[in-house]
Enzyme design. Structure first.
Site, PDB file in Angstrom:
ATOM      1  N   LYS A 165      10.319  -8.175  15.189  1.00 12.43           N
ATOM      2  CA  LYS A 165       8.959  -8.266  14.637  1.00 12.43           C
ATOM      3  C   LYS A 165       8.993  -8.941  13.271  1.00 12.43           C
ATOM      4  O   LYS A 165       9.895  -8.671  12.465  1.00 12.43           O
ATOM      5  CB  LYS A 165       8.393  -6.838  14.520  1.00 12.43           C
ATOM      6  CG  LYS A 165       6.950  -6.751  14.059  1.00 12.43           C
ATOM      7  CD  LYS A 165       6.495  -5.293  14.057  1.00 12.43           C
ATOM      8  CE  LYS A 165       5.064  -5.115  13.610  1.00 12.43           C
ATOM      9  NZ  LYS A 165       4.636  -3.691  13.654  1.00 12.43           N
ATOM     10  N   SER A 168       0.542  -2.718  16.272  1.00 11.44           N
ATOM     11  CA  SER A 168       0.704  -4.046  15.720  1.00 11.44           C
ATOM     12  C   SER A 168       1.922  -4.795  16.258  1.00 11.44           C
ATOM     13  O   SER A 168       2.018  -6.006  16.094  1.00 11.44           O
ATOM     14  CB  SER A 168       0.815  -3.945  14.200  1.00 11.44           C
ATOM     15  OG  SER A 168       1.962  -3.207  13.843  1.00 11.44           O
ATOM     16  N   SER A 195       2.204   1.725  16.321  1.00  7.03           N
ATOM     17  CA  SER A 195       2.451   0.299  16.572  1.00  7.03           C
ATOM     18  C   SER A 195       3.609  -0.017  17.503  1.00  7.03           C
ATOM     19  O   SER A 195       3.773  -1.167  17.912  1.00  7.03           O
ATOM     20  CB  SER A 195       2.675  -0.433  15.255  1.00  7.03           C
ATOM     21  OG  SER A 195       1.432  -0.730  14.683  1.00  7.03           O
TER      22      SER A 195
HETATM   23  N1  GLN Z   1      -3.164   0.824  14.493  1.00  2.00           N
HETATM   24  C1  GLN Z   1      -2.651   1.530  13.380  1.00  2.00           C
HETATM   25  C2  GLN Z   1      -3.162   0.918  12.101  1.00  2.00           C
HETATM   26  O1  GLN Z   1      -3.807  -0.063  12.166  1.00  2.00           O
HETATM   27  C3  GLN Z   1      -1.157   1.588  13.413  1.00  2.00           C
HETATM   28  C4  GLN Z   1      -0.464   0.416  12.835  1.00  2.00           C
HETATM   29  C5  GLN Z   1       1.028   0.584  12.792  1.00  2.00           C
HETATM   30  O2  GLN Z   1       1.590   1.517  13.382  1.00  2.00           O
HETATM   31  N2  GLN Z   1       1.688  -0.292  12.072  1.00  2.00           N
HETATM   32  O3  GLN Z   1      -2.917   1.407  11.047  1.00  2.00           O
END
Ligand code: GLN
Length: 513
Positions: free
Chosen positions: A86, A161, A185
């Protein structure tokens, strides 16, 4: 899916399978890497999972692996295995954008600790995957560069994400991948893409060299095609690191090979696998409004755990309903500080180097540089979080929002501590819906935040979570079972997940892309 004579192509293998082939010389690391690069070339126009592909570097790393293998000096199970990373994780000398315009040209000057570890294990880095900007989002639509498609239905999001990493694994562009999980994420994209993901216990994996997003919540985490693969990557990246002060020196208990745990003990039947395991089913995770197909599949998965010998116990995590509110106060508060470093002065995008800006602004002040570099460099979701976080932390509101949220955070943590007095693991859905269409929620931040309802509390509490495929909707979209473990008990989670995986065939299905 093209198959040669019915056999899987090298890029379709799991880490364990690919490693076996490398060991017996049936396949070389260069062939494996080339197969992934070919697959990337043929599917990227539709998927857009990668921000950067390092074809030359990857082939060179693979050649080095082949030399070691030929010399009988293979470094271990990850030597020669092509991985996707990532784009919030630093690899020295390579672009690291965080999917943000503000770091569009940023080249890392050092390796993240997890990269150092994987490099030492002989892993091959194929490239950097797309994600929501600085990991803020649940659909990968918040990337400054491109929208990644879900390999099961390219009109839908892969989740976020870590959507690029999940799509790359699901579409066999790589053998396995790393992502990060601050509020779901890893787990939500794993569920949306029909693969396996493990969010480790907070403090298990070093974040040194991970672009910051809410340091009291996030963990770097593996995505793979099987529970065993996720276990292999997890073991490789876990451990104390003096460069991340919250990491702990703690053995990974219950970590007998997930493969052994899942195959019946010599001569024994699989039914005995989970005998003595107590699985809690929290009533707060089966809520009105959740997708009926998801509820059905998750309940069927819980029945399957029972058939495997587990004792199923209804439990309650009473403060679950405050999870989203707590998360979306504390995380933006931390984010507002995390992104302060991107200021248009130290590194990254600056209006001072932007010809268009300079043409429009014959003169400007230092304050303009800060404000306009950040204003132009950050996307809307990052700016939104800076505003929410700054507000929640400001004098007069701090007690009402931030301090209050921290107190409720303690209650949520206590819910899990209480539950794990009675059970070894908790089984729940991962997401309230399957993968949603691209564009459906991108203009409605609240709807996007609601997609995180079943994942955020694990990060708020710090407990580990494993997602395994547990079914498909009528429209052939994957569904993921979320297994929650006690602090630092990833080993047991992996055993339970593996027993479930071996008893089912959901993980064997491949998207048609
Ligand atoms: N969807 C969650 C957020 O927007 C989780 C994001 C993540 O785990 N990096 O904060």
């Amino acid at each position: 899916m093209p198959h040669e004579n019915g056999y899987p192509l090298p890029n379709e293998l799991s880490i364990a399978q690919a490693s076996d082939r490398l060991n017996c010389g049936e396949c070389s690391a260069v062939e494996l890497t080339q197969a992934c690069l070919d697959r990337i070339a043929s599917t990227e126009p539709q998927l857009k999972a990668f921000i950067t592909v390092f074809a030359q570097n990857a082939l060179q790393q693979a050649q080095e692996s082949d030399l070691r293998i030929k010399a009988g000096k293979r470094l271990g199970v990850l030597d020669g295995i092509p991985l996707a990373i990532k784009d919030v994780i630093l690899i020295a000398g390579d672009l690291a954008t965080g999917a943000s315009k503000i770091l569009a040209n940023y080249v890392s000057v050092y390796d993240a600790t997890v990269i150092k570890k994987l490099r030492a294990a002989g892993g091959v880095f194929l490239g950097k995957t797309n994600c929501d900007e600085f990991a803020m989002g649940a659909s990968t639509e918040n990337s400054a560069f491109q929208k990644t498609a879900n390999p099961w239905d390219t009109t839908r999001v892969p989740g976020g994400s870590s959507g690029g990493s999940a799509a790359a694994v699901a579409a066999d562009q790589c053998i396995a991948a790393l992502g990060s999980d601050t509020g779901g994420s890893i787990r939500q994209p794993a569920a949306f893409c029909g693969i396996v993901g493990l969010k480790p216990t907070y403090g298990r994996v070093s974040r040194y060299g991970l672009m910051p997003m809410a340091a009291s919540h996030n963990q770097i985490a593996p995505l793979g095609k099987t529970v065993e693969d996720v276990k292999i990557l997890f073991e490789a990246i876990a451990g104390h690191d003096p460069k991340d002060a919250v990491t702990v020196q703690k053995e990974i208990s219950n970590l007998k090979s997930a493969r052994n745990a899942s195959h019946s003990d010599a001569g024994g039947s699989q039914i005995s696998n989970l005998r003595g395991t107590r699985v809690g089913v929290p009533r707060e995770y089966f809520i009105e409004g959740m997708d009926a197909e998801i509820e059905k599949s998750v309940r069927a998965a819980i029945d399957q755990l029972k058939d495997l010998g587990a004792e199923i116990k209804p439990i309650s995590l009473p403060h679950t309903k405050y999870g989203l509110a707590v998360y979306y106060i504390i995380v933006p508060s931390e984010v507002s500080a995390d992104v302060a470093r991107y200021d248009g002065i130290r590194y990254g995008y600056s209006v001072e180097n932007d010809r268009e800006y300079l043409a429009q602004h014959p003169s400007f002040s230092l304050l303009d540089v800060y404000r306009d570099s950040r204003g132009r460099g950050f996307g809307p979701e990052v700016r939104r979080r800076i505003m929410i976080g700054t507000y929640a932390l400001s004098a007069g509101y701090y007690d009402a929002y931030y301090a209050k949220a921290q107190k409720v955070r303690t209650l949520i943590r206590q819910d899990f501590i209480n539950a794990f007095q009675e059970v070894d693991c908790i089984a729940a859905p991962t997401t309230p819906t399957p993968a949603f269409p691209i564009g459906e929620k991108s203009n409605d931040p609240l709807q996007m935040y609601l997609a995180d309802v079943f994942t955020v509390t694990l990060n708020v509490a710090g407990v580990p979570g494993l997602v395994v495929p547990c079914g498909f909707t009528k429209n052939k979209l994957p569904i993921g079972l979320q297994l929650v473990g006690n602090y630092f008990d990833e080993g047991r989670l992996l055993q339970i997940g593996s027993a479930y995986e071996q008893a089912t065939e959901w993980h064997l299905r491949k998207p048609l892309i």
